[in-house]
Design a protein around this motif. Sequence first.
Motif, PDB file in Angstrom:
ATOM      1  N   GLY A 190     -68.565  30.803  22.101  1.00 38.86           N
ATOM      2  CA  GLY A 190     -69.285  30.320  20.928  1.00 38.86           C
ATOM      3  C   GLY A 190     -68.357  29.637  19.945  1.00 38.86           C
ATOM      4  O   GLY A 190     -68.681  28.579  19.387  1.00 38.86           O
ATOM      5  N   MET A 191     -67.177  30.239  19.712  1.00 33.98           N
ATOM      6  CA  MET A 191     -66.198  29.631  18.803  1.00 33.98           C
ATOM      7  C   MET A 191     -65.716  28.294  19.358  1.00 33.98           C
ATOM      8  O   MET A 191     -65.595  27.307  18.623  1.00 33.98           O
ATOM      9  CB  MET A 191     -65.013  30.579  18.584  1.00 33.98           C
ATOM     10  N   PHE A 192     -65.461  28.253  20.642  1.00 31.70           N
ATOM     11  CA  PHE A 192     -64.990  27.030  21.283  1.00 31.70           C
ATOM     12  C   PHE A 192     -66.066  25.936  21.207  1.00 31.70           C
ATOM     13  O   PHE A 192     -65.782  24.780  20.894  1.00 31.70           O
ATOM     14  CB  PHE A 192     -64.602  27.326  22.744  1.00 31.70           C
TER      15      PHE A 192
ATOM     16  N   ALA B 153     -71.406  30.041  23.974  1.00 32.32           N
ATOM     17  CA  ALA B 153     -71.524  31.500  24.074  1.00 32.32           C
ATOM     18  C   ALA B 153     -72.105  31.908  25.421  1.00 32.32           C
ATOM     19  O   ALA B 153     -71.649  32.877  26.052  1.00 32.32           O
ATOM     20  CB  ALA B 153     -72.385  32.027  22.930  1.00 32.32           C
ATOM     21  N   ILE B 154     -73.117  31.181  25.889  1.00 29.25           N
ATOM     22  CA  ILE B 154     -73.734  31.515  27.179  1.00 29.25           C
ATOM     23  C   ILE B 154     -72.734  31.317  28.314  1.00 29.25           C
ATOM     24  O   ILE B 154     -72.543  32.194  29.178  1.00 29.25           O
ATOM     25  CB  ILE B 154     -75.008  30.667  27.407  1.00 29.25           C
ATOM     26  N   ILE B 155     -72.048  30.177  28.313  1.00 29.45           N
ATOM     27  CA  ILE B 155     -71.079  29.898  29.379  1.00 29.45           C
ATOM     28  C   ILE B 155     -69.923  30.892  29.309  1.00 29.45           C
ATOM     29  O   ILE B 155     -69.458  31.429  30.322  1.00 29.45           O
ATOM     30  CB  ILE B 155     -70.592  28.441  29.296  1.00 29.45           C
ATOM     31  N   GLY B 156     -69.457  31.188  28.068  1.00 33.88           N
ATOM     32  CA  GLY B 156     -68.361  32.156  27.912  1.00 33.88           C
ATOM     33  C   GLY B 156     -68.754  33.546  28.358  1.00 33.88           C
ATOM     34  O   GLY B 156     -67.956  34.277  28.959  1.00 33.88           O
ATOM     35  N   GLY B 157     -69.999  33.953  28.105  1.00 34.86           N
ATOM     36  CA  GLY B 157     -70.472  35.270  28.554  1.00 34.86           C
ATOM     37  C   GLY B 157     -70.537  35.362  30.057  1.00 34.86           C
ATOM     38  O   GLY B 157     -70.178  36.380  30.663  1.00 34.86           O
ATOM     39  N   ILE B 158     -70.974  34.290  30.708  1.00 34.06           N
ATOM     40  CA  ILE B 158     -71.040  34.280  32.174  1.00 34.06           C
ATOM     41  C   ILE B 158     -69.634  34.365  32.774  1.00 34.06           C
ATOM     42  O   ILE B 158     -69.375  35.145  33.693  1.00 34.06           O
ATOM     43  CB  ILE B 158     -71.775  33.009  32.677  1.00 34.06           C
TER      44      ILE B 158
ATOM     45  N   GLY C 256     -62.147  39.142  36.344  1.00 29.95           N
ATOM     46  CA  GLY C 256     -61.384  40.372  36.195  1.00 29.95           C
ATOM     47  C   GLY C 256     -62.236  41.587  35.888  1.00 29.95           C
ATOM     48  O   GLY C 256     -63.462  41.563  35.892  1.00 29.95           O
ATOM     49  N   ASN C 257     -61.597  42.696  35.650  1.00 32.65           N
ATOM     50  CA  ASN C 257     -62.242  43.962  35.330  1.00 32.65           C
ATOM     51  C   ASN C 257     -62.012  44.316  33.865  1.00 32.65           C
ATOM     52  O   ASN C 257     -61.601  45.411  33.531  1.00 32.65           O
ATOM     53  CB  ASN C 257     -61.708  45.085  36.224  1.00 32.65           C
ATOM     54  N   ILE C 258     -62.269  43.401  32.985  1.00 41.96           N
ATOM     55  CA  ILE C 258     -62.083  43.620  31.547  1.00 41.96           C
ATOM     56  C   ILE C 258     -63.330  44.298  31.005  1.00 41.96           C
ATOM     57  O   ILE C 258     -64.454  43.853  31.250  1.00 41.96           O
ATOM     58  CB  ILE C 258     -61.827  42.295  30.811  1.00 41.96           C
ATOM     59  N   GLU C 259     -63.127  45.405  30.256  1.00 41.76           N
ATOM     60  CA  GLU C 259     -64.270  46.108  29.658  1.00 41.76           C
ATOM     61  C   GLU C 259     -64.883  45.213  28.575  1.00 41.76           C
ATOM     62  O   GLU C 259     -64.176  44.639  27.749  1.00 41.76           O
ATOM     63  CB  GLU C 259     -63.791  47.430  29.042  1.00 41.76           C
ATOM     64  N   ASN C 260     -66.202  45.073  28.567  1.00 43.96           N
ATOM     65  CA  ASN C 260     -66.939  44.196  27.643  1.00 43.96           C
ATOM     66  C   ASN C 260     -66.468  42.747  27.744  1.00 43.96           C
ATOM     67  O   ASN C 260     -66.404  42.031  26.748  1.00 43.96           O
ATOM     68  CB  ASN C 260     -66.827  44.683  26.192  1.00 43.96           C
ATOM     69  N   GLY C 261     -66.156  42.329  28.951  1.00 42.06           N
ATOM     70  CA  GLY C 261     -65.680  40.959  29.181  1.00 42.06           C
ATOM     71  C   GLY C 261     -66.735  39.915  28.841  1.00 42.06           C
ATOM     72  O   GLY C 261     -66.406  38.839  28.357  1.00 42.06           O
ATOM     73  N   GLY C 262     -67.986  40.262  29.110  1.00 46.11           N
ATOM     74  CA  GLY C 262     -69.065  39.314  28.808  1.00 46.11           C
ATOM     75  C   GLY C 262     -69.203  39.069  27.308  1.00 46.11           C
ATOM     76  O   GLY C 262     -69.381  37.937  26.859  1.00 46.11           O
ATOM     77  N   ALA C 263     -69.125  40.133  26.506  1.00 43.53           N
ATOM     78  CA  ALA C 263     -69.220  39.995  25.052  1.00 43.53           C
ATOM     79  C   ALA C 263     -68.031  39.213  24.517  1.00 43.53           C
ATOM     80  O   ALA C 263     -68.188  38.327  23.658  1.00 43.53           O
ATOM     81  CB  ALA C 263     -69.297  41.371  24.394  1.00 43.53           C
ATOM     82  N   LEU C 264     -66.838  39.519  24.997  1.00 38.40           N
ATOM     83  CA  LEU C 264     -65.636  38.813  24.562  1.00 38.40           C
ATOM     84  C   LEU C 264     -65.720  37.336  24.945  1.00 38.40           C
ATOM     85  O   LEU C 264     -65.409  36.450  24.146  1.00 38.40           O
ATOM     86  CB  LEU C 264     -64.390  39.457  25.169  1.00 38.40           C
ATOM     87  N   GLY C 265     -66.187  37.070  26.163  1.00 41.19           N
ATOM     88  CA  GLY C 265     -66.346  35.680  26.618  1.00 41.19           C
ATOM     89  C   GLY C 265     -67.385  34.933  25.786  1.00 41.19           C
ATOM     90  O   GLY C 265     -67.209  33.751  25.475  1.00 41.19           O
ATOM     91  N   ALA C 266     -68.489  35.617  25.396  1.00 41.97           N
ATOM     92  CA  ALA C 266     -69.529  34.984  24.589  1.00 41.97           C
ATOM     93  C   ALA C 266     -69.001  34.618  23.212  1.00 41.97           C
ATOM     94  O   ALA C 266     -69.257  33.520  22.700  1.00 41.97           O
ATOM     95  CB  ALA C 266     -70.742  35.908  24.472  1.00 41.97           C
TER      96      ALA C 266
END
Length: 137
Positions: A86-88, A61-66, A72-82
């Motif tokens: 986390g799932m991964f 989750a931490i690595i995905g959030g970073i 890119g310019n994805i809105e809420n990209g950090g939350a989506l990445g986290a």
Amino acid sequence: MIKNTVIAIGLSLSATTAAFGQEPVIQDHFKEVINQKPYHVEVCKDVSVSGDKSGDMLKGAIIGGIIGNNVGNIENGGALGAVLGGMFGHNNSDAQGGTKRVCNTEVRYNEERQTIYSHSTIRFYTDGKYYTLKFKK
């Protein structure tokens, strides 16, 4: 002080009750006590442990959030990445459950019974009544 008084009363009463044929009766009383002596023993047992994947999920989750914040310019990209990280991390965790040997030191007690002196009583008769006094030697 009390001991001497009780003995003096007993002796004086023995002189007065002897005339009536009543001898004072002195009786010792005992009680049983239990002495406990501690000793230490190591106790081991097998306990089941679950495979805790939460640490791997948190790292993902931490690595995905970073990564989500920096790509890119994805809105809420950090939350989506986290969430995706986390799932991964959870799915790729190699944590496994099983059994683990756990040992602890416990205190146990050996018990020893012992009979010890508790107190004494003197029983005497005077002026038409019986009296009993309790005292310690």
